[in-house]
Enzyme design. Structure first.
Site, PDB file in Angstrom:
ATOM      1  CE1 TYR A  45      -3.389   2.851   0.523  1.00  6.78           C
ATOM      2  CE2 TYR A  45      -1.982   3.533   2.351  1.00  6.78           C
ATOM      3  CZ  TYR A  45      -3.020   3.792   1.468  1.00  6.78           C
ATOM      4  OH  TYR A  45      -3.681   4.992   1.524  1.00  6.78           O
ATOM      5  CG  HIS A  67      -4.589  13.855  -1.581  1.00  6.75           C
ATOM      6  ND1 HIS A  67      -4.859  13.188  -2.755  1.00  6.75           N
ATOM      7  CD2 HIS A  67      -4.816  12.942  -0.594  1.00  6.75           C
ATOM      8  CE1 HIS A  67      -5.229  11.943  -2.492  1.00  6.75           C
ATOM      9  NE2 HIS A  67      -5.216  11.772  -1.190  1.00  6.75           N
ATOM     10  CG  ASN A  93      -1.087   9.060   5.542  1.00  2.00           C
ATOM     11  OD1 ASN A  93      -1.913   9.498   6.313  1.00  2.00           O
ATOM     12  ND2 ASN A  93      -1.185   7.870   4.971  1.00  2.00           N
ATOM     13  CE1 TYR A 106     -17.150  31.500  46.500  1.00  2.00           C
ATOM     14  CE2 TYR A 106     -18.216  30.423  44.634  1.00  2.00           C
ATOM     15  CZ  TYR A 106     -18.088  30.612  45.996  1.00  2.00           C
ATOM     16  OH  TYR A 106     -18.886  29.911  46.856  1.00  2.00           O
ATOM     17  NE  ARG A 159     -13.661  33.539  49.026  1.00  2.00           N
ATOM     18  CZ  ARG A 159     -14.811  32.971  49.352  1.00  2.00           C
ATOM     19  NH1 ARG A 159     -14.817  31.769  49.911  1.00  2.00           N
ATOM     20  NH2 ARG A 159     -15.950  33.576  49.127  1.00  2.00           N
ATOM     21  CG  PHE A 176      -3.342   8.048   9.238  1.00  2.00           C
ATOM     22  CD1 PHE A 176      -4.693   8.045   9.568  1.00  2.00           C
ATOM     23  CD2 PHE A 176      -2.829   6.956   8.561  1.00  2.00           C
ATOM     24  CE1 PHE A 176      -5.517   6.985   9.233  1.00  2.00           C
ATOM     25  CE2 PHE A 176      -3.656   5.887   8.213  1.00  2.00           C
ATOM     26  CZ  PHE A 176      -5.004   5.913   8.550  1.00  2.00           C
ATOM     27  CD  GLU A 197      -9.252   7.734   4.199  1.00  2.00           C
ATOM     28  OE1 GLU A 197      -9.598   8.943   4.253  1.00  2.00           O
ATOM     29  OE2 GLU A 197      -8.326   7.334   3.475  1.00  2.00           O
TER      30      GLU A 197
END
Length: 502
Positions: A52, A82, A194, A277, A280, A326, A412
């Site tokens: 791959y 991409h 990636n 608060y 404090r 990834f 995915e």
């Protein structure tokens, strides 16, 4: 010079590289591992093994085999297709961080990339060649594909780089330096894109700015304590040691240091028994945000030194495993947590602003700190602006990591949205710093009404320093300009501060 080796890179190193322009060099042992890994990839291509990302398509196309003659085209098509980034670019400093982190990850020697490519990335860092990388378009798994593709475009002579605040075609930069664009070999395109370096780079910048801001919140809160005759008993070490959180103990200790020898603060019973608060509980509230910073620091320094591409190559190529490093879930959670921690610093700061300007709460200071109440509004709308930013932060603090949208034909099917979380965290930090800047402006005015000669020496020094560029409020003016001046003063401190070992 900072030696990169894929391990041991710290946030302190990143501060030096990003803000102080430290140069980087490649560790010799790391270079050997990179070369071994590359030989393994070349053997896989030569032998025709189906692996791959080396000789297959990507994502849902992982079952499509690619001929050896098309390996170069495969990498080029990958980067171009991409590069789908959208919107305003990341700040240049984030782009610089992205290049450094991608280089460091690839130096681990699990990615099969050539040394030549890594030397070019190093050249980019040392010569301040920073890609223009659009912020939007990443799902945070499979890594930051779109942003990192825009980084990779620069290597192949496409895309743009920053130069004097403008976007310049990268091919012009390579010509200027007498270099040719890189021609990507097998697996190199995938190795470059990636990974989680966009979310992590933004996360690094976020953390460095947040750590500085957390310190600044303390001296500004201390000045507010002076303006409101705050009770310092609440910072007594015994209280905080009794609870046991070291971050809380640290805040209380630093508050007492800022307020040492102040004639404006009080003891319980002098004027009242206890404070609200927002005064404090400064050690408890701010201390909890420091706990967030500690968690985020730990995760970032792991991810900064992680191999996050796919597949990874082990045992000189005998083992090539397609996995999921990834996936940005750890950084997605860290960034969402950081959003909450910093938003809370702004929340409590705005409550202190309200106490400084509200005549029912400010212990006798002029209403809205106005020099002529009624005729002049003074700091009235400063509090409005702070409230607006705090409210916006509450929306931005919604966790990005609870969302997921399937991609690549459901191959995915779960993604992290970590880059969205990191971007929103950055927005929260910018808003929070301006809220804190407003508190500082109001506190400066408050202590002036009380008498600066009564201030602690440490805070009086701050008062004189800031009065050089933010004058006393003698008449209403355009306070937007004051907010930005104070914000710029605060942000400049990020470069020089040493990272606290939280």
């Amino acid at each position: 010079m900072i030696s990169l080796r894929g391990n041991g890179l710290t946030l302190e190193d990143m501060r030096a590289i990003l803000y102080q322009n430290k140069l980087v060099t490649l560790d010799n042992q790391a270079i050997e591992e990179v070369q071994k890994s590359r030989k393994a990839v070349e053997a896989i291509v030569k032998e025709g093994k189906i692996v791959y990302g080396i000789n297959t398509g990507f994502g849902k196309f992982s079952d499509v085999s690619i001929e050896e003659a098309d390996v170069h085209a495969l990498q080029l098509h990958l980067i171009r297709s991409h590069a789908c980034g959208i919107g305003v670019p990341f700040d240049e400093i984030v782009s610089r961080a992205m290049v450094v982190l991608r280089l460091n990850a690839l130096l681990k020697g699990f990615s099969g990339i050539r040394l030549e490519v890594l030397e070019r990335l190093s050249f980019m860092v040392n010569n301040r060649i920073h890609p223009v990388i659009p912020q939007q378009g990443s799902l945070g798994a499979s890594g930051d594909l779109a942003p990192l593709s825009h980084l990779a475009l620069v290597l192949i002579g496409e895309g743009f780089v920053w130069m004097d605040g403008k976007h310049v075609p990268s091919i012009e930069i390579w010509k200027k330096h007498g270099l040719k664009p890189i021609v990507l070999e097998a697996k190199e395109g995938l190795a470059l894109i990636n990974g989680t370096q966009a979310m992590t780079a933004q996360g690094v910048v976020n953390w460095l700015e947040s750590e500085t801001l957390a310190y600044q919140c303390e001296w500004i809160a201390a000045m507010t304590m002076e303006a409101l005759h705050g009770i310092t008993d609440a910072f007594h070490p015994a209280i905080h040691e009794a609870r046991g959180y070291p971050e809380q103990v640290g805040v209380a200790q630093r508050m007492l240091e800022w307020l040492e020898d102040s004639k404006l603060v009080t003891k319980q019973g002098d004027k009242r028994v206890q404070d609200a608060y927002s005064l404090r509980c400064i050690p408890q509230i701010h201390g909890a945000s420091w706990q967030v910073l500690a968690y985020v620091k730990e995760k970032l320094e792991i991810e900064m030194n992680a191999a996050t591409d796919n597949p990874l190559i082990f045992e000189n190529g005998k083992v090539v495993i397609s996995g999921g490093n990834f996936h940005g879930q750890p950084i997605a959670f860290a960034m969402d947590f950081l959003k909450i921690g910093i938003a809370e610093l702004a929340n409590v700061s705005e409550r202190r602003i309200e106490r400084l300007v509200n005549p029912q709460l400010n212990e006798g200071l002029p209403p809205f700190l106005s020099p002529q109440p009624g005729l002049q509004s003074g700091a009235m709308i400063l509090q409005y602006a702070a409230a607006s930013l705090v409210s916006e932060n509450k929306t931005l603090a919604h966790p990005a990591s609870v969302d997921s949208i399937p991609s690549s034909a459901n191959q995915e099917d779960h993604v992290s949205m970590g880059t969205i979380g990191a971007r929103h965290a950055f927005q929260i930090i910018q808003n929070a710093r301006r809220v804190v800047a407003i508190e500082a402006i109001c506190a400066l005015q408050g202590v002036e009404y009380r008498g600066t000669h009564l201030m602690s020496p440490a805070l009086l020094e701050k008062w004189h320093e800031i009065r050089l560029f933010i004058p006393s409020i003698k008449e209403d003016r355009i306070f937007s300009e004051d907010i930005e001046k104070m914000n710029n003063y605060l942000i400049k401190e990020t470069a020089g501060r040493k990272v606290l070992q939280v």
